[in-house]
Design an enzyme around this catalytic site. Sequence first.
Site, PDB file in Angstrom:
ATOM      1  N   VAL A   1       0.813  -0.977   0.263  1.00 21.57           N
ATOM      2  CA  VAL A   1      -0.177   0.379   0.017  1.00 21.57           C
ATOM      3  C   VAL A   1       1.024   1.897   0.354  1.00 21.57           C
ATOM      4  O   VAL A   1       0.900   2.539  -0.991  1.00 21.57           O
ATOM      5  CB  VAL A   1      -1.131   0.407   1.266  1.00 21.57           C
ATOM      6  CG1 VAL A   1      -1.719   1.239   1.310  1.00 21.57           C
ATOM      7  CG2 VAL A   1      -2.188  -1.117   1.074  1.00 21.57           C
TER       8      VAL A   1
ATOM      9  N   TRP B   1       2.857   1.998  -2.922  1.00 16.77           N
ATOM     10  CA  TRP B   1       1.327   2.167  -4.404  1.00 16.77           C
ATOM     11  C   TRP B   1       1.209   3.532  -4.507  1.00 16.77           C
ATOM     12  O   TRP B   1       1.318   3.906  -5.353  1.00 16.77           O
ATOM     13  CB  TRP B   1      -0.188   1.548  -4.054  1.00 16.77           C
ATOM     14  CG  TRP B   1      -1.070   2.105  -5.015  1.00 16.77           C
ATOM     15  CD1 TRP B   1      -1.259   1.615  -5.812  1.00 16.77           C
ATOM     16  CD2 TRP B   1      -2.074   3.138  -5.043  1.00 16.77           C
ATOM     17  NE1 TRP B   1      -2.640   2.054  -6.311  1.00 16.77           N
ATOM     18  CE2 TRP B   1      -2.836   3.222  -5.714  1.00 16.77           C
ATOM     19  CE3 TRP B   1      -2.256   4.066  -3.765  1.00 16.77           C
ATOM     20  CZ2 TRP B   1      -3.726   4.028  -6.290  1.00 16.77           C
ATOM     21  CZ3 TRP B   1      -2.946   5.650  -4.238  1.00 16.77           C
ATOM     22  CH2 TRP B   1      -3.188   5.480  -5.125  1.00 16.77           C
ATOM     23  N   HIS B   2       1.528   4.493  -3.368  1.00 17.34           N
ATOM     24  CA  HIS B   2       1.912   5.577  -2.974  1.00 17.34           C
ATOM     25  C   HIS B   2       3.179   6.644  -4.659  1.00 17.34           C
ATOM     26  O   HIS B   2       3.743   7.717  -4.523  1.00 17.34           O
ATOM     27  CB  HIS B   2       1.801   6.193  -2.261  1.00 17.34           C
ATOM     28  CG  HIS B   2       0.039   5.992  -1.496  1.00 17.34           C
ATOM     29  ND1 HIS B   2      -0.199   4.656  -0.427  1.00 17.34           N
ATOM     30  CD2 HIS B   2      -1.051   6.746  -2.120  1.00 17.34           C
ATOM     31  CE1 HIS B   2      -1.280   5.454  -0.570  1.00 17.34           C
ATOM     32  NE2 HIS B   2      -2.159   6.669  -0.978  1.00 17.34           N
ATOM     33  N   GLY B   3       4.115   5.648  -4.428  1.00 15.88           N
ATOM     34  CA  GLY B   3       5.828   6.157  -4.972  1.00 15.88           C
ATOM     35  C   GLY B   3       6.842   5.695  -4.380  1.00 15.88           C
ATOM     36  O   GLY B   3       6.770   4.370  -3.233  1.00 15.88           O
TER      37      GLY B   3
ATOM     38  N   PHE C   1       0.123  10.044  -7.775  1.00  9.79           N
ATOM     39  CA  PHE C   1      -0.117   9.081  -7.347  1.00  9.79           C
ATOM     40  C   PHE C   1      -0.177   7.365  -8.444  1.00  9.79           C
ATOM     41  O   PHE C   1      -0.009   6.323  -8.494  1.00  9.79           O
ATOM     42  CB  PHE C   1      -0.335   8.195  -6.058  1.00  9.79           C
ATOM     43  CG  PHE C   1      -0.350   9.473  -5.113  1.00  9.79           C
ATOM     44  CD1 PHE C   1       1.313   9.763  -4.612  1.00  9.79           C
ATOM     45  CD2 PHE C   1      -0.996  10.011  -3.934  1.00  9.79           C
ATOM     46  CE1 PHE C   1       2.033  10.543  -3.466  1.00  9.79           C
ATOM     47  CE2 PHE C   1      -0.143  10.829  -2.807  1.00  9.79           C
ATOM     48  CZ  PHE C   1       1.302  10.999  -3.239  1.00  9.79           C
TER      49      PHE C   1
END
Length: 467
Positions: A311, A314-316, A467
């Site tokens: 998770v 997933w954002h970077g 993102f």
Amino acid sequence: MALSDPRYLLFIAAATLCLAFVAAGRRRELCLLAFSCFFLLLLEARWYIPFFVAGCAYLGGLALSRIEDGRFRDMGFVALLGVLFFPLAFYKYLPSLHFAVELGSGFDLILPIGISFYTFTAAGYLIDVYVEKIEAERRLLTFFNFILFFPNFSVGPIERAEHLIPQMSRVGGFDYRRTVSAMQLILLGYFYKVVIADTLAPYVDRVYASHQTHSAEDLFLATVYFAFQVYADFAGYSLIAIGSARLLGIDLIPNFRQPYLSTTVAEFWRRWHISLSSWFRDYVFTPIHFRFRKRGRVGMAIALLTSFTLVGLWHGGGVQFLVFGLIHGTLVVSSSLSLEARNRFWAKYHIPDQILVLGRTIITFLIVCSTLVLFRAASMSDAISIYERVLDFGSGQRTLPLGLPLLAISASLACDVFAYKRLSIYAMSAGLRWATYYAAIAIILGATVVHLSEGSSYAQQFIYFKF
């Protein structure tokens, strides 16, 4: 063109009217795909990437449905996922590598808008076909509409095939009550985005852009402001997307459910970015937990830590996102394992439920806020520097204002409490209800004028675009 752009209202109005007047069936689905493709061009997205992802998922689903179970099918599925995730990995994680500076001189590595959302939508479909949860979709037009559906293309929610594909047959249908509820959601979404998020954004940007020169109090306030900014920004966009889809006769899954009223970090993730957290729950946590089920709590901890690490990533690709995921995974594990013991402890002292809930809510919010520094900081070193300054309580004086930001935050909390208590606007008299609508519109227009007069371009930005 972002969903918060006033021109989008003209776009969704045109799409709604055209789809309503086109005969149901293939013509209506062609009309929807045309609007989705036009939206991609207005969004300045690289149109070939979503088409490549959609084409790979469509052909991959058909191939998996025709290959019998066995090693060859398993290897094919893994290869298909690799191809599906390649564009996302290339644009999102390659720039994080040290050698990307040299490679980047010859390639445009700017992250395409919406790539994380439609890639995960396509991957979820492929996984469902592989495990035979659903049958492969054979109608090419329907499948492309499922992946490229413009209301949720750039911002989510991350939809599931079993929920969205069957609805494509009724796209464009008109219903008065559905239309009214859709317009209410869109109005609320614009209120969140323009009045709350765009009001808080300049204060957050000012402090985080030069965090070395700001006091601990400024950094603390900016982090709290950012917590409500990112929530109002993303929740507002989600509401606009869900409302837009509802105008077209489609129901999207909810993406937020008053997350800052959560009493534990685990509950927070059940209420925050629901489509993403549920995606990782179903496709990552559940298989891993099942595999390590004989290890009891250790197996659950392994599954949770793996899921939240992903998770975060997933954002970077930055280190701060990896640490963000690991911290939240650890918090959820410790919260889940200690919940019964904590309940027994507080019951022993007979603390009233209202006080206990309030205390847990405030503590959970502060914990989440502390981790959002990693989310907002430009790098891990900046995040560490900010933590050090916040812990240095005597460093400088406060320069951030309190009045207008706290008013925006209060509006956000009021909307959440209103929804949490399930108080319906239809409980109001007709006069008060319409007065509320007009007041909300007036406030949105007033906030827009103020932002434009200050030279702000925040209405054209969306935090989750990166993102």
